[in-house]
Design an enzyme around this catalytic site. Structure first.
Site, PDB file in Angstrom:
ATOM      1  N   GLU A 153     -46.998  38.550  39.355  1.00  0.00           N
ATOM      2  CA  GLU A 153     -46.638  39.041  38.031  1.00  0.00           C
ATOM      3  C   GLU A 153     -45.747  38.025  37.310  1.00  0.00           C
ATOM      4  OE1 GLU A 153     -48.295  41.428  37.039  1.00  0.00           O
ATOM      5  OE2 GLU A 153     -48.207  43.253  38.223  1.00  0.00           O
ATOM      6  N   HIS A 166     -51.027  37.512  34.912  1.00  0.00           N
ATOM      7  CA  HIS A 166     -50.879  37.393  36.371  1.00  0.00           C
ATOM      8  C   HIS A 166     -52.148  36.815  36.998  1.00  0.00           C
ATOM      9  CE1 HIS A 166     -52.336  41.818  37.241  1.00  0.00           C
ATOM     10  NE2 HIS A 166     -53.350  40.994  37.203  1.00  0.00           N
ATOM     11  N   ASN A 185     -51.338  40.370  31.335  1.00  0.00           N
ATOM     12  CA  ASN A 185     -49.989  39.788  31.251  1.00  0.00           C
ATOM     13  C   ASN A 185     -49.946  38.386  31.870  1.00  0.00           C
ATOM     14  OD1 ASN A 185     -50.174  40.268  33.969  1.00  0.00           O
ATOM     15  ND2 ASN A 185     -48.430  41.660  34.114  1.00  0.00           N
ATOM     16  N   ASP A 195     -55.592  39.673  47.464  1.00  0.00           N
ATOM     17  CA  ASP A 195     -54.548  40.706  47.499  1.00  0.00           C
ATOM     18  C   ASP A 195     -55.081  42.025  48.045  1.00  0.00           C
ATOM     19  OD1 ASP A 195     -56.152  41.226  45.249  1.00  0.00           O
ATOM     20  OD2 ASP A 195     -54.612  40.615  43.837  1.00  0.00           O
TER      21      ASP A 195
HETATM   22  P1  PGA Z   1     -59.700  42.792  35.732  1.00  0.00           P
HETATM   23  O1  PGA Z   1     -58.390  42.333  36.475  1.00  0.00           O
HETATM   24  O2  PGA Z   1     -60.753  41.826  36.105  1.00  0.00           O
HETATM   25  O3  PGA Z   1     -59.964  44.174  36.261  1.00  0.00           O
HETATM   26  O4  PGA Z   1     -59.400  42.766  34.268  1.00  0.00           O
HETATM   27  C1  PGA Z   1     -58.025  40.986  36.457  1.00  0.00           C
HETATM   28  C2  PGA Z   1     -56.695  40.830  37.119  1.00  0.00           C
HETATM   29  O5  PGA Z   1     -55.862  41.756  37.023  1.00  0.00           O
HETATM   30  O6  PGA Z   1     -56.474  39.790  37.731  1.00  0.00           O
END
Ligand code: PGA
Length: 246
Positions: A143, A138, A136, A67
């Site tokens: 999302e 994702h 959450n 992304d």
């Molecule tokens: P993080 O993000 O490793 O910074 O917790 C993970 C994600 O949002 O996929």
């Protein structure tokens, strides 16, 4: 699903970086799917050390980012282009030609999404996809509620995700509101997946995954349908009682 439970981030990074290295040694022209964010940062640091120690040739690999934020310049410190170069391309002296990454500055975002999906196909698809998971649930920036058939698309980031990522920005209002992400079906086409989860704030998402049920509201649960997933998870991310999200 193969599950490796580790005590802490250091161990997670050690296990994950060894798996990536092994995959590159087995296939020197590996197409490696890159997740950004806090969780894989230590993995990339250890991968760099291991590659340097063993003088592994990475000149034939390709990387494919999951992304990119919409509207951040490449040289913005929080763009994922910048992350990729800071964590991997700089220290490993890889050629920018090896990187496939969405262009979040393209004014024609829909065309950019189509181009990106094609670019992934042109390199033969992703061999090993590294994934983090959002609190959450994702994956990439898919999302909760995202169609399980989705391809690369533009997303409006949820408040939960923007708040989680605000820690990386000087001013929380600077966190972009949109991103380009590969879709859930794009992720599912990867031949192998290495999913990393660390910290108690990920426990609900991990619990949903381990319930074994597929739930659109927890995108990570789709990985239960993938034939080759390794989850490397810290004890505290696995602490929640099963069934929380089911
Ligand atoms: P993080 O993000 O490793 O910074 O917790 C993970 C994600 O949002 O996929």
């Amino acid at each position: 699903m193969n599950i490796v439970t580790v005590k802490n981030d250091m161990q997670l990074s050690d296990v994950a970086s060894s798996q990536i290295l092994k995959a590159i040694e087995n296939k020197p022209d590996l197409v490696l799917g890159i997740a950004t964010g806090g969780t894989p940062a230590g993995t990339y640091q250890q991968l760099v050390k291991k590659v340097q120690l063993k003088s592994v040739d990475l000149s034939n690999i390709k990387t494919v980012n999951l992304d990119e934020y919409v509207g951040l310049a490449r040289d913005h410190e929080e763009s994922y282009w910048h992350y990729l170069h800071e964590h991997l391309y700089g220290p490993l002296e890889l050629s920018p030609d090896q990187a496939i990454i969405p262009n979040g500055l393209n004014k024609k975002l829909e065309e950019e999404c189509v181009r990106y999906e094609q670019a992934i196909q042109q390199v033969g698809g992703v061999d090993l996809q590294i994934l983090g998971v959002g609190r959450n649930g994702h994956i990439g920036f898919n999302e909760p509620g995202t169609s399980l058939d989705s391809k690369t698309h533009v997303v409006e980031l949820t408040d939960s995700t923007r708040q989680a990522n605000a820690r990386f920005f000087e001013d929380p209002s600077e966190v972009p509101t949109r991103a380009i992400t590969v879709g859930i079906s794009t992720i599912m086409k990867s031949r192998s997946i290495l999913l990393l989860a660390s910290g108690e704030e990920k426990a609900a998402a991990v619990s949903a995954l381990l319930s074994g049920k597929i739930d659109k509201n927890w995108p990570v649960t789709i990985l239960n349908e993938h034939p080759d997933v390794t989850l490397v998870v810290t004890e505290d991310a696995k602490a929640e009682e099963q069934g929380h999200a089911g």
